[in-house]
Design a protein around this motif. Structure first.
Motif, short mmCIF file in Angstrom:
data_model
loop_
_atom_site.label_atom_id
_atom_site.label_comp_id
_atom_site.label_asym_id
_atom_site.label_seq_id
_atom_site.Cartn_x
_atom_site.Cartn_y
_atom_site.Cartn_z
N ARG A 123 0.91 -1.33 0.00
CA ARG A 123 0.22 -0.03 0.20
C ARG A 123 0.72 1.43 -0.04
O ARG A 123 2.11 1.13 0.62
CB ARG A 123 -1.10 0.05 1.25
CG ARG A 123 -1.74 -1.20 1.26
CD ARG A 123 -2.40 -1.13 2.67
NE ARG A 123 -3.32 0.16 2.88
CZ ARG A 123 -3.38 0.84 3.89
NH1 ARG A 123 -2.63 0.40 5.10
NH2 ARG A 123 -4.02 1.97 4.14
N ARG A 124 0.53 2.37 -0.41
CA ARG A 124 1.13 3.57 -0.62
C ARG A 124 0.38 4.71 -0.04
O ARG A 124 -0.97 4.87 0.07
CB ARG A 124 1.35 3.99 -1.73
CG ARG A 124 0.31 3.97 -2.95
CD ARG A 124 0.54 4.91 -4.07
NE ARG A 124 0.63 6.30 -3.81
CZ ARG A 124 1.10 7.26 -4.57
NH1 ARG A 124 1.01 6.79 -5.95
NH2 ARG A 124 1.03 8.51 -4.37
N PRO A 125 0.97 5.78 0.68
CA PRO A 125 0.46 7.12 1.03
C PRO A 125 0.13 7.89 -0.01
O PRO A 125 0.76 7.77 -0.95
CB PRO A 125 1.47 7.54 2.09
CG PRO A 125 2.57 7.13 1.62
CD PRO A 125 2.39 5.82 0.85
N SER A 126 -1.03 8.61 0.17
CA SER A 126 -1.33 9.82 -0.87
C SER A 126 -0.52 10.92 -0.55
O SER A 126 -0.19 11.23 0.50
CB SER A 126 -2.68 10.04 -0.75
OG SER A 126 -3.50 8.91 -1.19
N VAL A 127 -0.26 11.52 -1.97
CA VAL A 127 0.23 12.96 -1.90
C VAL A 127 -0.78 13.97 -1.64
O VAL A 127 -1.78 13.88 -2.45
CB VAL A 127 1.02 12.79 -3.27
CG1 VAL A 127 1.80 14.48 -3.37
CG2 VAL A 127 2.30 11.88 -3.18
N LYS A 128 -0.80 14.82 -0.97
CA LYS A 128 -1.47 16.02 -0.67
C LYS A 128 -0.82 17.27 -0.92
O LYS A 128 0.01 17.65 0.37
CB LYS A 128 -2.67 15.66 0.57
CG LYS A 128 -3.67 16.83 0.83
CD LYS A 128 -4.34 16.54 1.99
CE LYS A 128 -5.45 17.62 2.34
NZ LYS A 128 -6.20 17.24 3.74
N LYS A 129 -0.97 17.97 -1.76
CA LYS A 129 -0.16 19.19 -1.92
C LYS A 129 -0.37 20.45 -0.81
O LYS A 129 0.23 21.35 -0.59
CB LYS A 129 -0.34 19.79 -3.35
CG LYS A 129 0.37 18.99 -4.30
CD LYS A 129 0.47 19.50 -5.56
CE LYS A 129 1.27 18.48 -6.40
NZ LYS A 129 1.31 19.01 -8.12
N THR A 130 -1.84 20.29 -0.34
CA THR A 130 -2.36 21.37 0.49
C THR A 130 -2.58 20.89 1.95
O THR A 130 -3.32 19.83 1.94
CB THR A 130 -3.51 22.16 -0.01
OG1 THR A 130 -3.41 22.84 -1.30
CG2 THR A 130 -4.09 23.25 1.08
N ASP A 131 -1.75 21.00 2.96
CA ASP A 131 -2.08 20.74 4.28
C ASP A 131 -2.02 19.18 4.37
O ASP A 131 -3.04 18.41 4.87
CB ASP A 131 -3.58 21.24 4.73
CG ASP A 131 -3.63 21.12 6.30
OD1 ASP A 131 -2.68 20.98 6.97
OD2 ASP A 131 -4.75 20.84 6.82
N PRO A 132 -0.97 18.57 4.07
CA PRO A 132 -0.88 17.11 4.04
C PRO A 132 -0.49 16.84 5.67
O PRO A 132 -0.25 17.83 6.46
CB PRO A 132 0.37 16.96 3.25
CG PRO A 132 1.27 18.04 3.41
CD PRO A 132 0.33 19.05 3.51
N ASP A 133 -0.38 15.68 6.18
CA ASP A 133 -0.04 15.25 7.39
C ASP A 133 1.36 15.52 7.65
O ASP A 133 1.98 15.82 8.72
CB ASP A 133 -0.49 13.75 7.72
CG ASP A 133 -1.89 13.44 7.48
OD1 ASP A 133 -2.59 14.26 8.25
OD2 ASP A 133 -2.21 12.42 7.06
#
Length: 379
Positions: A132-142
């Protein structure tokens, strides 16, 4: 162990020109062996100091914890070395992350491409180990991951701040061409205002200078309204220690006298916005605000006066601001005896139009503007 765990050395990103000021603030918050660099400050810190700095700093953008440093002559080397980092020690596939990169004088020439290769390494590391892989989130990621490559030396870091610290949380809206929070904090610091005289902002706009003055005097931590930090993802994160650091910082806050901090603006909507922003902070209800053109104010004697007047770059491009600045200079001379005025000029050409001799000028860049903070003593 990771690099920061071995040497306890971190890197604080700061705006250009604020390095020395930020270094002094870091030392006040517990940093040691402080060394200013271009757009940043290297320093040593224990866990409690790291937490205190992230919570309290007002002149720092991010605090990076270096994980690994290596020679990097190609994007393949970057990918291979980054993939070897045990990323599962920091976050899981259920978290989101983003990468920011800066590349200079290296065989890898493009920062965005370098960031993409690091992102691929993180994703593939998780996929190979867990399916499994984490998601990329360009705004306010963890989680924010930083990459810096200079002269083919690469450093991969975790952002212990969890996003830019200039986002204080009190300014939901900024109005027109607002002053950036760190720039405003630098103005307060350079003014050396200590609360012995009342402070007044002649053109408060959305209230950033007043908010930073309130935070400085009341000892409100810069990240008081921040809900999470990147250091909470470090493998050696100590929650009881963080809660103790936070409790100590919050307990040091103090209430200002009414009338100590106040300001005005010609625009009613600006004052309404400033009131909303400032009252989101502790003791914000003790800041005085009114709608007024500075030309109509009878006098401001024995004060510390701040203002960030229009300078015709982002707004008022077709307006002749000469008469405005002459009126401002006349106001200082005629109605502000015994006061010290600190004026931020985003456009230096207007300094001469004020008609007053500066006590000093200091470089203070902000948002691409090569600005100057100028002090005037009115005798």
């Amino acid at each position: 162990m990771f690099q920061y765990q071995l040497n306890h050395r971190f890197f604080a990103q700061v705006p250009e020109g604020v390095e020395e000021l930020a270094g002094h603030e870091l030392m006040e918050l517990g940093a040691e062996r402080v060394q200013a660099s271009y757009r940043g400050v290297y320093f040593d810190a224990g866990k409690d100091d790291l937490y205190r700095i992230n919570y309290g700093a007002r002149l720092t953008t991010r605090v990076l914890a270096p994980l690994i440093t290596f020679r990097c002559h190609s994007s393949d080397t970057l990918y291979k070395k980054s993939k070897e980092i045990p990323w599962e020690e920091f976050f899981t596939a259920d978290h989101t992350f983003a990468v920011f990169a800066n590349v200079t004088h290296s065989k890898i020439r493009h920062s965005q491409y370098a960031a993409l290769r690091l992102k691929d390494a993180v994703v593939d590391s998780f996929r190979d180990r867990f399916g499994r892989r984490p998601s990329v989130k360009k705004t306010d990621p963890d989680v924010w991951i930083g990459l810096y490559v200079e002269s083919d030396n690469a450093t991969v870091s975790l952002d212990t701040s969890g996003g830019s610290l200039h986002r204080r949380g009190y300014r939901e809206e900024g109005g027109q061409a607002p002053m950036q929070e760190i720039t405003a904090a630098a103005v307060i610091r350079l003014s050396e205002w200590d609360g012995s005289k009342p402070l007044y902002d002649l053109m408060c706009g959305s209230g950033t200078l007043l908010s930073e003055a309130l935070m400085a005097y009341c000892r409100i931590p810069g990240s008081y309204r921040r809900e999470r930090f990147g250091f909470q993802f470090l493998p050696d994160y100590d929650e009881p220690l963080w809660l103790a650091v936070k409790k100590e910082a919050d307990g040091a806050m103090r209430k200002p006298a009414r009338g100590l901090i106040s300001g005005s603006d010609i625009a009613e909507e600006a004052v309404a916005l400033a009131r909303k922003n400032i009252t989101d902070l502790p003791y914000g209800d003790r800041v005085g605000l009114e709608v007024a053109d500075f030309r109509t104010i009878p006098e401001l004697r024995g004060r510390v006066i701040l203002c960030n007047p229009p300078y015709g770059i982002r707004l008022d491009r077709d307006r002749d601001l000469g008469p405005f600045y002459r009126d401002l200079g006349d106001f200082f001379k005629q109605r502000c005896l015994g006061s010290s005025a600190f004026v931020y000029f985003g456009n230096r050409e207007w300094i001469a139009h004020l008609g007053l001799k500066p006590s000093w000028k200091k470089v203070l860049k902000s948002g691409g503007l090569d600005g100057r903070l100028v002090k005037y003593e009115v005798y």
